[in-house]
Design an enzyme around this catalytic site. Structure first.
Site, PDB file in Angstrom:
ATOM      1  CG  HIS A   1      -2.039   0.990   1.101  1.00  0.00           C
ATOM      2  ND1 HIS A   1      -3.288   0.806   1.625  1.00  0.00           N
ATOM      3  CD2 HIS A   1      -2.099   2.201   0.496  1.00  0.00           C
ATOM      4  CE1 HIS A   1      -4.060   1.845   1.364  1.00  0.00           C
ATOM      5  NE2 HIS A   1      -3.349   2.715   0.682  1.00  0.00           N
TER       6      HIS A   1
ATOM      7  CG  HIS B   1      -0.977   6.682  -2.029  1.00  0.00           C
ATOM      8  ND1 HIS B   1      -2.111   6.634  -2.801  1.00  0.00           N
ATOM      9  CD2 HIS B   1      -1.325   6.152  -0.822  1.00  0.00           C
ATOM     10  CE1 HIS B   1      -3.107   6.105  -2.099  1.00  0.00           C
ATOM     11  NE2 HIS B   1      -2.659   5.805  -0.887  1.00  0.00           N
ATOM     12  CG  LEU B   2       5.162   4.856  -5.798  1.00  0.00           C
ATOM     13  CD1 LEU B   2       5.726   3.845  -6.775  1.00  0.00           C
ATOM     14  CD2 LEU B   2       6.215   5.257  -4.779  1.00  0.00           C
ATOM     15  NE  ARG B   3       0.816  11.381  -3.010  1.00  0.00           N
ATOM     16  CZ  ARG B   3      -0.337  11.068  -2.427  1.00  0.00           C
ATOM     17  NH1 ARG B   3      -1.342  10.582  -3.157  1.00  0.00           N
ATOM     18  NH2 ARG B   3      -0.494  11.248  -1.140  1.00  0.00           N
TER      19      ARG B   3
ATOM     20  CG  ASP C   1      -6.179   3.549  -1.138  1.00  0.00           C
ATOM     21  OD1 ASP C   1      -6.935   3.508  -0.169  1.00  0.00           O
ATOM     22  OD2 ASP C   1      -5.045   4.059  -1.101  1.00  0.00           O
TER      23      ASP C   1
ATOM     24  CG  HIS D   1     -10.338   4.104   1.271  1.00  0.00           C
ATOM     25  ND1 HIS D   1      -9.256   4.875   1.636  1.00  0.00           N
ATOM     26  CD2 HIS D   1     -11.434   4.763   1.719  1.00  0.00           C
ATOM     27  CE1 HIS D   1      -9.683   5.954   2.282  1.00  0.00           C
ATOM     28  NE2 HIS D   1     -11.004   5.915   2.353  1.00  0.00           N
TER      29      HIS D   1
ATOM     30  CG  ASN E   1      -9.825   8.916   4.784  1.00  0.00           C
ATOM     31  OD1 ASN E   1     -10.465   8.326   5.653  1.00  0.00           O
ATOM     32  ND2 ASN E   1     -10.344   9.210   3.615  1.00  0.00           N
TER      33      ASN E   1
ATOM     34  CG  ASP F   1      -2.415   4.880   3.329  1.00  0.00           C
ATOM     35  OD1 ASP F   1      -2.204   5.188   2.144  1.00  0.00           O
ATOM     36  OD2 ASP F   1      -3.413   5.286   3.960  1.00  0.00           O
TER      37      ASP F   1
ATOM     38  CG  HIS G   1       0.005  15.040   1.023  1.00  0.00           C
ATOM     39  ND1 HIS G   1      -0.700  15.056  -0.163  1.00  0.00           N
ATOM     40  CD2 HIS G   1      -0.585  14.102   1.797  1.00  0.00           C
ATOM     41  CE1 HIS G   1      -1.690  14.163  -0.098  1.00  0.00           C
ATOM     42  NE2 HIS G   1      -1.634  13.565   1.078  1.00  0.00           N
TER      43      HIS G   1
HETATM   44 ZN    ZN Z   1      -7.022   4.519   1.583  1.00  0.00          ZN
END
Ligand code: ZN
Length: 422
Positions: free
Chosen positions: A57, A59-61, A149, A176, A275, A302, A306
């Protein structure tokens, strides 16, 4: 020919039921039964030699938000955290809801990432929860799972169709869990602290309602649904009960949901806004029990980078999420193995290797002869202080700056090559 022998380490390889002090040989990027005499020697005395860890899980953006993280910088953060395989979420810009974007991510990973990057595909077009994405083509393009997600399909009938299609193409569905009507504009756990601070509450029931829906659909469709970042006591109870009956349901845990409670939001630190939100002590205790009894079987971060300017705004305006790749292993060793003694280091490694590999049907996560030599060396006793300014990640949004932790990955090897070393 290139060859390495990792000497004197405690090899913990749960897939092969191995836990012994023994040398591990690597020849030409693969685990080998023996190595030539002139092989490079890596001394692992006092260290654990584990299969390369997997985080399902992340996030690589990229594409779209390279100012937060790129595939290359996210992969470097993964390596520094002890991970050799990461699974990236599809809520990029554009969303990974079509084969062309999946191919773009895979190409970009091949040219720029130092660890294996496995993409997931969106369940619905543009992650809007209205119309199914081309699930068959996403499968052919090489996604390892389907997920919306960051968002959650509210229409149960649409979710049922998604799970049925996913079953046809043999892909697990990751969800999610968030009921939009119950959660509304909630930004923190609904309870004492949300009332005191006057912030809109995100009730635990908002997660539990969707976990319950997923139990019903996993049973109805006889297909696997995996609940992402489980945060509430009721969710643990629901997953436990369903798994006992053989329902194909599972859950994962992120470190912040056991390291912190919603008390941490009292200074309005937006690095404590995620979240689902940080919950109450009773929820933390239930998650710890869920990990101890195997109800919650996978650990992950997760990782949600940012930029500083995005997080430095009013609490309710700030984006959700924190970076996690470079602190998760340490936090879990520190909290689960040392402090609360809920599981031993062997189970912890299993939850980062065998369990995710089983869920996503990956070849990774084991030290069998002939397997790719993805290896993580871990010092479970190493004491260190988290310094966000030393992160490899392009972002710094972590609530753990300055935390003293015990346990850390000290060397990460991908395909026989050391890609990171403390
Ligand atoms: Zn999520």
């Amino acid at each position: 020919m290139s060859a390495t022998i990792i000497k004197n380490g405690r090899v913990i390889d749960p897939a092969n039921k191995r836990d012994e002090v023994v040398d591990l040989a690597i020849v030409d990027g693969k685990i080998s039964k023996s190595a030539p005499k002139d092989a490079e020697i890596v001394d692992a005395k006092g260290l654990i030699v584990a299969p390369g860890l997997i985080d399902i899980h992340v996030h690589l953006r990229e594409p779209g938000q390279g100012h937060k993280e790129t595939i290359a910088s996210g992969a470097r953060a993964a390596a520094a955290g002890g991970f050799t395989t990461i699974v990236c979420m599809p809520n990029t810009s554009p969303a990974a809801d079509n084969p062309a974007t999946i191919t773009w991510i895979k190409d970009r990973a091949t040219e720029s990432a130092c660890v294996s990057v496995l993409p997931t595909g969106a369940i619905t077009k543009n992650i809007a929860g209205e119309e199914l994405a081309p699930i068959g083509s996403l499968g052919k393009a090489g996604v390892v799972a389907l997920t919306d997600d960051g968002h959650c399909i509210q229409n149960h009938e649409l979710m049922r169709r998604a799970v049925e299609y996913a079953r046809m193409v043999d892909l697990p569905v990751l969800d999610h869990c968030q009921d939009y009507n119950l959660v509304g504009n909630g930004v923190v756990n609904e309870g004492y602290w949300s009332t005191l601070l006057g912030l809109p509450g995100w009730p635990a029931a908002g997660e539990e309602a969707i976990v319950m829906r997923n139990n019903l659909l996993a049973e109805l469709c006889d297909h696997h649904i995996h609940c992402q970042h489980v945060s509430a006591a009721g969710s643990v109870r629901l997953i436990r009960e369903a798994r006992k009956r053989g329902v194909k349901i599972s859950g994962e845990v992120c470190p912040h949901h056991i390291a912190l409670t919603d008390e941490a939001i009292q200074n309005f630190d937006t690095n404590c806004k995620m979240n689902p939100p940080l919950r109450a002590k009773t929820d933390v205790d239930a998650i710890l029990e869920g990990i101890a009894d195997g109800t919650l079987s996978i650990l992950c971060s997760d990782h949600a980078p940012h930029a500083e300017f995005e997080k430095e705004v009013e609490f309710d305006q700030a984006p959700f999420g924190i970076v996690g790749l470079e602190t998760e292993l340490a936090l879990f060793i520190d909290l689960l193995v040392h402090k609360h003694r809920k599981i031993d280091i062997k189970r912890l490694i299993e939850m980062y290797t065998v369990e995710p590999a089983k869920l996503l049907k990956l070849e990774a996560g084991k030290l069998s002869a002939g397997a790719a030599a993805d290896v993580t060396l871990i010092d479970p006793e190493h004491e260190w202080t988290v310094r966000i300014d030393q992160f490899q990640s392009a972002s710094r949004n972590s609530p753990f700056d300055g935390w003293k932790l015990k346990g850390r990955a000290v060397r990460t090897i991908v395909g026989g090559k050391t890609i990171w070393k403390l």
